[in-house]
Design a protein around this motif. Sequence first.
Motif, PDB file in Angstrom:
ATOM      1  N   VAL A   1       0.685  -1.239  -0.192  1.00  0.00           N
ATOM      2  CA  VAL A   1       0.134   0.296   0.059  1.00  0.00           C
ATOM      3  C   VAL A   1       0.997   1.394  -0.171  1.00  0.00           C
ATOM      4  CG1 VAL A   1      -2.014   1.462   1.131  1.00  0.00           C
ATOM      5  CG2 VAL A   1      -1.837  -1.359   1.345  1.00  0.00           C
TER       6      VAL A   1
ATOM      7  N   LYS B   1      -6.624   6.691   3.302  1.00  0.00           N
ATOM      8  CA  LYS B   1      -7.347   5.425   3.650  1.00  0.00           C
ATOM      9  C   LYS B   1      -8.365   5.084   2.787  1.00  0.00           C
ATOM     10  CE  LYS B   1      -9.196   3.744   7.781  1.00  0.00           C
ATOM     11  NZ  LYS B   1      -9.979   3.739   9.176  1.00  0.00           N
TER      12      LYS B   1
ATOM     13  N   SER C   1      -6.518   3.641  -0.204  1.00  0.00           N
ATOM     14  CA  SER C   1      -5.830   2.211  -0.120  1.00  0.00           C
ATOM     15  C   SER C   1      -6.813   1.022  -0.132  1.00  0.00           C
ATOM     16  CB  SER C   1      -5.225   2.413   1.259  1.00  0.00           C
ATOM     17  OG  SER C   1      -4.356   3.266   1.366  1.00  0.00           O
TER      18      SER C   1
END
Length: 771
Positions: free
Chosen positions: A459, A465, A468
């Motif tokens: 990642v 977030k 990802s």
Amino acid sequence: MTIKNLFHLAILAGATGLAACGDAGPAETAPKAPVNIIPMPARLTEQADSFRLDKQTVLVAVAEADKQAAALFNEYFKSLSGYELKMQDSGARNAIIFKSMPASEKGLPETYHLKVSADQVTVSGDDAAGTFYGMQTLIQLLPVQKAQAFWLPGVDIFDQPRFAYRGLHLDVGRHMFPVEFIKKYIDLMAMHKLNTFHWHLTEDQGWRIEIKKYPKLQEVASRRKESMVGHYNDQQFDGKPYGGFYTQEQIREVVKYAESRHVTVLPEIEMPGHSLAALAAYPELGCTGGPYEVGTKWGVLDDVYCAGNDSVYMFLQDVLDEVMMLFPGKYIHIGGDESPKVRWEKCPKCQQRIKELGLKDEHALQSYFIQRMEKYLNSKGRQIIGWDEILEGGLAPNATVMSWRGTEGGIAAAKQHHDVIMTPGNYVYFDHYQSQGKNEPVAIGGFTPVSEVYAYEPVPQELSKEESQYIKGAQANVWTEYIKNSEHVEYMVYPRAIALAEVLWSPAEKKNYDNFLDRLKTHLPRLEMKGVNYAKHVFEVRGQVESDQKGGVQVKLDSKLDGGVITYTTDSTAPTAQSTRYSGPVAVQQTGAIRAAVFQGDKQYGNEFQQAFTLHKAVGKNVTLAKPPHQSYNPGSAFALVNGIAGVKEFNDNQWSGFNGSNFEAVVDLGIDSVEITEIAIGTLGNPDQWIYLPKEVDFLLSADGKNFKSADKLKEIDVKQKGIRKLSVRPEKAKARYVKIIARNAGTIPKGAAGEGNPAWLFVDEIYVK
């Protein structure tokens, strides 16, 4: 000496996490031993009780998938004990129970709970795949030495994968491998909880899948007249015809085998590039009409499918129809990489297509090609995966991207909310060298040891977030230009694939390389049991060249071999067990080679460490870069430019600093005012077939204060297409300075007709010399 011999005593002492009892007599006190599982489980708690496994133990399974998992466990157990355990559909005491949740109650995919108590072992999966992976973990609680009965350590394990996609690729276009080996490849994947086998079936150098509607693919496209031998740069050929293909019946056999081990087979049918073999069979599919010949050279070739010819799309749809009948998975890989536009630029049909559709250029034409094929596959309920070049000209709407040219493609795709599989070359290309030893088989280049694979984080930090979540996993790629047989495949893949398996399965916070190596020592004999020709470099002596912080260079030596003794020499002679024993960093004090090896008794283990040094005034001095190297070719520190080491032409030694499309600029502080300078040089590499070009110009400048620089000399009109290592130097007259600046100007855009045309050239620099 083999790993099995080296660690045999440790294994007998219970290093596998279980001890053999020797026979089926009265129960002894269970020995206590560490539990070593790869990949590391999400949560593992050791219990006080242990379970005795003997002839009275039964296997319990009801559902068909659970019976299949139990049968595979029994098969392995018989290889150790000489007998099979009884299988039944009920029982609780002295039983190993396999149980998956019913379909109506399925939990998290591939999740399992394994518990070993005094009278029972339970393997409970949230689904059938989870139970299967629990069974694989249970196998790792078994020893590698044969016995009649065994103690399983008490454990309570909850486990689930970090990533849903955990892949391993194999190119069979350049060299193909028997069906039995493909099954073994899948077995080893399943053993390490890898779940996607990417089968690269078509290439310029050979078409490997039977397509019944187009028999010439078997008759013509599957065979080439000869193959390259040695490295590409050698331009040598063996003069021997090579070919073969997998029948549809063989493919069904492989797919069924993989399904029984919860491995999805992802087929790749290359388009629009890497298609010369198909054009040799059906020349009307190309822009020029041929004649074409199945590729004999490796690399990127100009002849590709004609994007302006509707019969090409009909051909590929027919091919994909048969492919979809053979492979039931959701995804079909359509390649999309390394497709030169040379033919399209001159093809009337392609140019007419661009005009009719109002496309910007040939890159947009490739996007049209990919999107058209995607729509067809979508209409059949399938999705496409392609290499990151499918981003060029606009991404197909439902495509999943495999990011191989570094991480940039994956980052771009994730930001566009497309699913991504990470496959960056510098971490997971297993056709790279894995040791700096001098006896390694020829490889394409690069240097990717086990430690680098284990250090990989799929990642990218650049993603939020939310973004990802589109990183679905990663995959190692095994391109076989230089890999001719099954044993060589295993040598290149293992143990690197084991490191990747842990990266993809285990929680990121649990990664610990030293702990992984401790568990690997226990694990490697399991590969020996399966007859795997794995590489044994991971425990050989390694050297780290570093600054001594006093303006000099030193070498730190290390080995992970238990009980190993490192010895070394500084006079370029080969080390023996009687040479100087290593006790601390070795200072580099002369031009020549430091050589070292690790021994157990008089037996050397693994490759020798050998590093040649050339002392000059810049060695060990402070150096600063105006711009860091590209992440794919970054030694980790600018110190590599002044460590006294000349890089090798295979660029597998982590010495080269690579700059993609940009210039190189560095300043060296010699540390002493008014140093007399008679020569300044820079080491560069030319390898146009790999997109690496010499600089077109190099400026050499000097300064007394590090601020005001004056030209010492300049090299102009350099032939950027030269091959090999080139030391570009000047000899200034009556020059004195403390600071030396070198500016090497990138060759720019790769010219038409060359490999990688239209892309930015790479500039490789390895050492700054000052005399």
